[in-house]
Design an enzyme around this catalytic site. Sequence first.
Site, PDB file in Angstrom:
ATOM      1  CG  HIS A 178      65.487  37.612  31.117  1.00 51.18           C
ATOM      2  ND1 HIS A 178      65.840  36.297  30.864  1.00 51.18           N
ATOM      3  CD2 HIS A 178      66.668  38.307  31.141  1.00 51.18           C
ATOM      4  CE1 HIS A 178      67.154  36.202  30.751  1.00 51.18           C
ATOM      5  NE2 HIS A 178      67.684  37.414  30.914  1.00 51.18           N
ATOM      6  CG  HIS A 208      66.195  36.714  35.589  1.00 50.18           C
ATOM      7  ND1 HIS A 208      66.395  35.448  35.086  1.00 50.18           N
ATOM      8  CD2 HIS A 208      67.030  37.518  34.878  1.00 50.18           C
ATOM      9  CE1 HIS A 208      67.309  35.480  34.131  1.00 50.18           C
ATOM     10  NE2 HIS A 208      67.705  36.730  33.990  1.00 50.18           N
ATOM     11  CG  HIS A 233      70.513  40.968  27.916  1.00 45.31           C
ATOM     12  ND1 HIS A 233      71.267  41.199  29.041  1.00 45.31           N
ATOM     13  CD2 HIS A 233      69.704  39.910  28.233  1.00 45.31           C
ATOM     14  CE1 HIS A 233      70.930  40.333  29.992  1.00 45.31           C
ATOM     15  NE2 HIS A 233      69.974  39.536  29.516  1.00 45.31           N
ATOM     16  CG  HIS A 258      74.390  34.192  33.766  1.00 48.81           C
ATOM     17  ND1 HIS A 258      75.267  35.194  33.425  1.00 48.81           N
ATOM     18  CD2 HIS A 258      73.411  34.218  32.821  1.00 48.81           C
ATOM     19  CE1 HIS A 258      74.837  35.796  32.330  1.00 48.81           C
ATOM     20  NE2 HIS A 258      73.721  35.211  31.935  1.00 48.81           N
ATOM     21  CE1 TYR A 266      73.419  38.505  28.194  1.00 47.15           C
ATOM     22  CE2 TYR A 266      75.214  37.096  28.952  1.00 47.15           C
ATOM     23  CZ  TYR A 266      74.020  37.758  29.194  1.00 47.15           C
ATOM     24  OH  TYR A 266      73.428  37.660  30.428  1.00 47.15           O
ATOM     25  CD  GLU A 309      71.016  35.735  28.613  1.00 43.69           C
ATOM     26  OE1 GLU A 309      71.764  35.165  29.423  1.00 43.69           O
ATOM     27  OE2 GLU A 309      70.012  36.393  28.961  1.00 43.69           O
TER      28      GLU A 309
END
Length: 315
Positions: free
Chosen positions: A159, A207, A222, A254, A263, A273
């Site tokens: 993503h 996501h 990112h 997260h 990261y 990431e």
Amino acid sequence: MALTGVLRPGHVALRVLEMEPALKHYRDVLGLIEVARDDKNRVFLKAWDEHDHHSVVLREADEAGMDYMGWKVDSPATLKKLAADVEQSGLATEMSWIPAGEHPATGERFRFTIPTGHVMELFAEKAIVGNNCGTDGQDINPDPWPDGLKGIAATRFDHCLLYGDDLDGSVKLFTEVLGFGIAEQVMLAGDKKFMIGAFLSCSNKAHDVAFIRQPVKGKFHHASFELRSWEQVLRAGDILSRTKTSIDIGPTRHGITRGETIYFFDPSGNRNEVFSGGYIYYPDKPVITWYDESLGPAIFYHDRKLNEAFLSVFT
């Protein structure tokens, strides 16, 4: 019901300041596989468990950042329909068709600019080259992974997180035109209708793209690459330290998406990431809402506080 329409992120095109240091990072540290170069001096790479020809495009330029992000759709007919829908929505600008072959082994692409200023593409066809796990490189009696993996050995491009001003317009385009769902949202505590961030899915992932409202156009936060476990994220941290790669933050977890993460930066300053975990998303799953007063644990659940560079550094 089968997954239809937009299937998944298909590629991300990044600008790098010097190609050779960038390639050393993406091939030897992140562990992507170079598959092609073209007469525009672009380099095309893939993660080992991706079957399509490429998912990352690197171009040398004077400024780092993202050129565009591509989305694979389920068929040429869907490509034509979604292109027409985007044109008719009034939410996109600078629309054009990119002919087949402009990316190697790739069919025609429909390109457009979304309200946050990011360039997106839709495509339906890209050569399937496999993951080299099975007999003669085919998907026959495959092993769990192929020989010769390097570095972190990310399994796929997962993503992007993008910064832009017109968050509402981009969310409207992705949800009402392209069929994405909102998995999680960040709202202003003082105005519960004012969206600060949106985490959008076209699949069963937590996501596939995320947007954060910022007073800028078309900025790149990112690109994320998937790993299979928390243990592999910790191993990635070791590799990043051994290779003296610049680390932004992590390993940590997260709150948003529940994913495990670290990261770090490529030599040009583009943030990468590696990510594992998260939950399974279905379209009927209630939207998870966070408020800005809880952004610390929402972004970095262990520390429960924000890293200022995470919010302010982007390309």
